[in-house]
Design a protein around this motif. Sequence first.
Motif, PDB file in Angstrom:
ATOM      1  N   LEU A 151       0.835  -1.214   0.000  1.00 36.12           N
ATOM      2  CA  LEU A 151       0.000   0.000   0.000  1.00 36.12           C
ATOM      3  C   LEU A 151       0.860   1.250   0.000  1.00 36.12           C
ATOM      4  N   GLU A 152       0.388   2.269  -0.715  1.00 37.30           N
ATOM      5  CA  GLU A 152       0.951   3.616  -0.563  1.00 37.30           C
ATOM      6  C   GLU A 152      -0.150   4.464   0.050  1.00 37.30           C
ATOM      7  N   LEU A 153       0.059   4.894   1.299  1.00 34.30           N
ATOM      8  CA  LEU A 153      -0.963   5.686   1.992  1.00 34.30           C
ATOM      9  C   LEU A 153      -0.734   7.168   1.737  1.00 34.30           C
ATOM     10  N   ALA A 154      -1.829   7.927   1.645  1.00 37.35           N
ATOM     11  CA  ALA A 154      -1.744   9.365   1.317  1.00 37.35           C
ATOM     12  C   ALA A 154      -0.989   9.498  -0.006  1.00 37.35           C
ATOM     13  N   CYS A 155      -1.402   8.704  -0.989  1.00 29.31           N
ATOM     14  CA  CYS A 155      -0.609   8.543  -2.220  1.00 29.31           C
ATOM     15  C   CYS A 155      -0.653   9.759  -3.121  1.00 29.31           C
ATOM     16  N   GLY A 156      -1.612  10.685  -2.921  1.00 29.90           N
ATOM     17  CA  GLY A 156      -1.718  11.828  -3.829  1.00 29.90           C
ATOM     18  C   GLY A 156      -1.854  11.339  -5.257  1.00 29.90           C
ATOM     19  N   LYS A 157      -0.887  11.701  -6.097  1.00 29.05           N
ATOM     20  CA  LYS A 157      -0.933  11.302  -7.509  1.00 29.05           C
ATOM     21  C   LYS A 157      -0.430   9.875  -7.722  1.00 29.05           C
ATOM     22  N   ASP A 161      -5.913   7.296  -1.120  1.00 30.20           N
ATOM     23  CA  ASP A 161      -6.021   8.721  -0.804  1.00 30.20           C
ATOM     24  C   ASP A 161      -7.509   9.064  -0.828  1.00 30.20           C
ATOM     25  N   ILE A 162      -7.836  10.197  -0.204  1.00 33.05           N
ATOM     26  CA  ILE A 162      -9.244  10.610  -0.209  1.00 33.05           C
ATOM     27  C   ILE A 162      -9.529  11.526  -1.397  1.00 33.05           C
ATOM     28  N   LYS A 163      -8.499  12.083  -1.998  1.00 34.43           N
ATOM     29  CA  LYS A 163      -8.724  13.094  -3.047  1.00 34.43           C
ATOM     30  C   LYS A 163      -8.775  12.471  -4.441  1.00 34.43           C
ATOM     31  N   ALA A 219      -9.325  13.764  -7.444  1.00 33.72           N
ATOM     32  CA  ALA A 219      -8.677  14.434  -8.576  1.00 33.72           C
ATOM     33  C   ALA A 219      -7.189  14.064  -8.638  1.00 33.72           C
ATOM     34  N   ARG A 220      -6.585  13.816  -7.464  1.00 34.79           N
ATOM     35  CA  ARG A 220      -5.163  13.407  -7.450  1.00 34.79           C
ATOM     36  C   ARG A 220      -5.025  11.957  -7.879  1.00 34.79           C
ATOM     37  N   ILE A 221      -5.873  11.092  -7.336  1.00 39.95           N
ATOM     38  CA  ILE A 221      -5.833   9.672  -7.706  1.00 39.95           C
ATOM     39  C   ILE A 221      -6.014   9.513  -9.214  1.00 39.95           C
ATOM     40  N   ARG A 237     -10.132   5.015  -3.101  1.00 36.90           N
ATOM     41  CA  ARG A 237     -10.413   6.362  -2.585  1.00 36.90           C
ATOM     42  C   ARG A 237     -11.245   6.237  -1.313  1.00 36.90           C
ATOM     43  N   ILE A 238     -10.530   6.234  -0.213  1.00 34.15           N
ATOM     44  CA  ILE A 238     -11.195   6.169   1.103  1.00 34.15           C
ATOM     45  C   ILE A 238     -10.375   7.004   2.088  1.00 34.15           C
ATOM     46  N   ARG A 239     -10.908   7.241   3.244  1.00 38.34           N
ATOM     47  CA  ARG A 239     -10.106   7.786   4.335  1.00 38.34           C
ATOM     48  C   ARG A 239      -9.278   6.636   4.904  1.00 38.34           C
ATOM     49  N   ILE A 240      -8.026   6.890   5.182  1.00 39.68           N
ATOM     50  CA  ILE A 240      -7.127   5.826   5.658  1.00 39.68           C
ATOM     51  C   ILE A 240      -7.617   5.273   7.010  1.00 39.68           C
ATOM     52  N   GLU A 241      -8.371   6.062   7.719  1.00 39.42           N
ATOM     53  CA  GLU A 241      -8.948   5.613   8.999  1.00 39.42           C
ATOM     54  C   GLU A 241      -9.732   4.309   8.816  1.00 39.42           C
ATOM     55  N   LEU A 242     -10.212   4.052   7.581  1.00 42.52           N
ATOM     56  CA  LEU A 242     -11.073   2.886   7.330  1.00 42.52           C
ATOM     57  C   LEU A 242     -10.316   1.671   6.802  1.00 42.52           C
ATOM     58  N   ILE A 247       4.534   5.439   3.215  1.00 41.27           N
ATOM     59  CA  ILE A 247       3.843   6.695   3.559  1.00 41.27           C
ATOM     60  C   ILE A 247       4.773   7.816   3.109  1.00 41.27           C
ATOM     61  N   THR A 248       4.339   8.555   2.085  1.00 43.07           N
ATOM     62  CA  THR A 248       5.238   9.552   1.515  1.00 43.07           C
ATOM     63  C   THR A 248       4.653  10.947   1.691  1.00 43.07           C
ATOM     64  N   PHE A 249       5.369  11.767   2.412  1.00 44.60           N
ATOM     65  CA  PHE A 249       5.026  13.174   2.620  1.00 44.60           C
ATOM     66  C   PHE A 249       3.575  13.387   3.036  1.00 44.60           C
ATOM     67  N   PRO A 250       3.168  12.733   4.119  1.00 47.21           N
ATOM     68  CA  PRO A 250       1.801  12.928   4.601  1.00 47.21           C
ATOM     69  C   PRO A 250       1.652  14.311   5.227  1.00 47.21           C
ATOM     70  N   ASP A 251       0.417  14.780   5.336  1.00 45.98           N
ATOM     71  CA  ASP A 251       0.178  16.049   6.022  1.00 45.98           C
ATOM     72  C   ASP A 251       0.655  15.911   7.469  1.00 45.98           C
ATOM     73  N   PRO A 252       1.434  16.889   7.983  1.00 54.82           N
ATOM     74  CA  PRO A 252       1.993  16.714   9.335  1.00 54.82           C
ATOM     75  C   PRO A 252       1.027  17.045  10.481  1.00 54.82           C
ATOM     76  N   PHE A 253      -0.081  17.699  10.192  1.00 57.17           N
ATOM     77  CA  PHE A 253      -1.052  18.076  11.241  1.00 57.17           C
ATOM     78  C   PHE A 253      -0.322  18.614  12.474  1.00 57.17           C
ATOM     79  N   LEU A 254       0.217  19.830  12.316  1.00 56.92           N
ATOM     80  CA  LEU A 254       1.165  20.346  13.309  1.00 56.92           C
ATOM     81  C   LEU A 254       0.565  20.695  14.666  1.00 56.92           C
ATOM     82  N   LEU A 278      11.330  10.851  -6.432  1.00 54.43           N
ATOM     83  CA  LEU A 278      10.864  12.147  -5.925  1.00 54.43           C
ATOM     84  C   LEU A 278       9.389  12.327  -6.273  1.00 54.43           C
ATOM     85  N   THR A 279       8.557  12.473  -5.247  1.00 54.34           N
ATOM     86  CA  THR A 279       7.140  12.730  -5.500  1.00 54.34           C
ATOM     87  C   THR A 279       6.943  14.229  -5.748  1.00 54.34           C
ATOM     88  N   PHE A 280       5.748  14.585  -6.129  1.00 55.63           N
ATOM     89  CA  PHE A 280       5.372  15.985  -6.368  1.00 55.63           C
ATOM     90  C   PHE A 280       5.762  16.852  -5.162  1.00 55.63           C
TER      91      PHE A 280
HETATM   92  C1  LIG Z   1       0.915  16.393   1.173  1.00 56.26           C
HETATM   93  S1  LIG Z   1       0.023  15.254   0.198  1.00 56.26           S
HETATM   94  C2  LIG Z   1       1.264  14.078  -0.273  1.00 56.26           C
HETATM   95  C3  LIG Z   1       0.933  13.350  -1.529  1.00 56.26           C
HETATM   96  C4  LIG Z   1       2.023  12.418  -2.084  1.00 56.26           C
HETATM   97  N1  LIG Z   1       2.326  11.338  -1.178  1.00 56.26           N
HETATM   98  C5  LIG Z   1       3.283  13.189  -2.443  1.00 56.26           C
HETATM   99  O1  LIG Z   1       4.316  12.997  -1.782  1.00 56.26           O
HETATM  100  O2  LIG Z   1       3.259  13.978  -3.402  1.00 56.26           O
HETATM  101  C6  LIG Z   1      -0.892  14.405   1.441  1.00 56.26           C
HETATM  102  C7  LIG Z   1      -2.035  13.566   0.885  1.00 56.26           C
HETATM  103  O3  LIG Z   1      -2.620  12.837   1.971  1.00 56.26           O
HETATM  104  C8  LIG Z   1      -4.013  12.724   1.762  1.00 56.26           C
HETATM  105  N2  LIG Z   1      -4.608  12.440   3.090  1.00 56.26           N
HETATM  106  C9  LIG Z   1      -4.338  13.064   4.261  1.00 56.26           C
HETATM  107  N3  LIG Z   1      -5.010  12.495   5.283  1.00 56.26           N
HETATM  108  C10 LIG Z   1      -5.711  11.465   4.728  1.00 56.26           C
HETATM  109  C11 LIG Z   1      -6.599  10.467   5.267  1.00 56.26           C
HETATM  110  N4  LIG Z   1      -6.864  10.423   6.569  1.00 56.26           N
HETATM  111  N5  LIG Z   1      -7.129   9.564   4.420  1.00 56.26           N
HETATM  112  C12 LIG Z   1      -6.864   9.610   3.083  1.00 56.26           C
HETATM  113  N6  LIG Z   1      -6.028  10.528   2.519  1.00 56.26           N
HETATM  114  C13 LIG Z   1      -5.460  11.425   3.334  1.00 56.26           C
HETATM  115  C14 LIG Z   1      -4.397  14.046   1.143  1.00 56.26           C
HETATM  116  O4  LIG Z   1      -5.605  13.935   0.426  1.00 56.26           O
HETATM  117  C15 LIG Z   1      -3.186  14.343   0.254  1.00 56.26           C
HETATM  118  O5  LIG Z   1      -3.365  13.885  -1.071  1.00 56.26           O
END
Ligand SMILES: C[S@@+](CC[C@H](N)C(=O)[O-])C[C@H]1O[C@@H](n2cnc3c(N)ncnc32)[C@H](O)[C@@H]1O
Length: 230
Positions: free
Chosen positions: A57-63, A83-85, A87-89, A108-113, A128-135, A208-210
């Motif tokens: 699996l690639e979580l938070a995969c974006g593109k 990923d949940i988004k 348009a990126r998938i 396309r789901i929330r990773i919580e599930l 897990i590549t460059f996930p949102d850090p939720f600071l 290198l991801t986006f």
């Molecule tokens: C900063 S982007 C990184 C995308 C890609 N891995 C990259 O390095 O270019 C973070 C991605 O995580 C997804 N994301 C964050 N929390 C998520 C969650 N709980 N479930 C599914 N997707 C999530 C967002 O939709 C977003 O596409």
Amino acid sequence: MSNKNKLQRFAEVAMLPNVFENHEFHDPHIDDAMGNRMDIKGHWNDLVFKTARPIILELACGKGEYTTHLAQAHPENNYIGIDIKGARIWIGATMADKLGLDNVAFLRIRIELIEAFFAENEVSEIWITFPDPFLRDSKSNRRLTSHPFLDRYLGVLKPGAIVHLKTDDPTLYAFTQDVLAERKDYKILETTADFYGDVIPSPETHLLTFYEKQHLAAGKKITYTRFVKI
Ligand SMILES: C[S@@+](CC[C@H](N)C(=O)[O-])C[C@H]1O[C@@H](n2cnc3c(N)ncnc32)[C@H](O)[C@@H]1O
């Protein structure tokens, strides 16, 4: 990307043959060619890939750059970008489709599930590549390496399965080290706060991801942590 493009991709993504989503986001089924509901949990290899291969699996995969890149390099594995988004998938799924990759899917789901969509021991590795850090501290449980997420991964990973985390964010990096130090069910195998300074990247880890390109262009250091489910 314009709003029009986003909406168009959002509508199209569900039509792509390698993308799975459920309108309710918590109903782990797919419909087969006859329209029969099939339980996808525990059946990715037989229902989706039609070939038994390790599932990665690639979580938070974006593109989905890692998903498509690794799938090309390793036809012996099956890859699923989550990923949940939509348009990126769409970007990764369209690319995989054009390349004719039969070992790639997107969910396309929330990773919580995740535990609703994968059975115990169904997954062999996670990226897990460059996930949102939720600071904000109040949101730390949304970080993909927080205790609640590590607990969810335990429910789907095989023993001995590897998890890779790449992040530019020092807070998320330090947080991950602290959380893993508290766990008896995971063990760190390798960790560096300066990936390109310390490590000779392998063909897998140097992709290198986006977001990674943006962070490197801004002069940020990339960190990397590899840990294992015991
Ligand atoms: C900063 S982007 C990184 C995308 C890609 N891995 C990259 O390095 O270019 C973070 C991605 O995580 C997804 N994301 C964050 N929390 C998520 C969650 N709980 N479930 C599914 N997707 C999530 C967002 O939709 C977003 O596409």
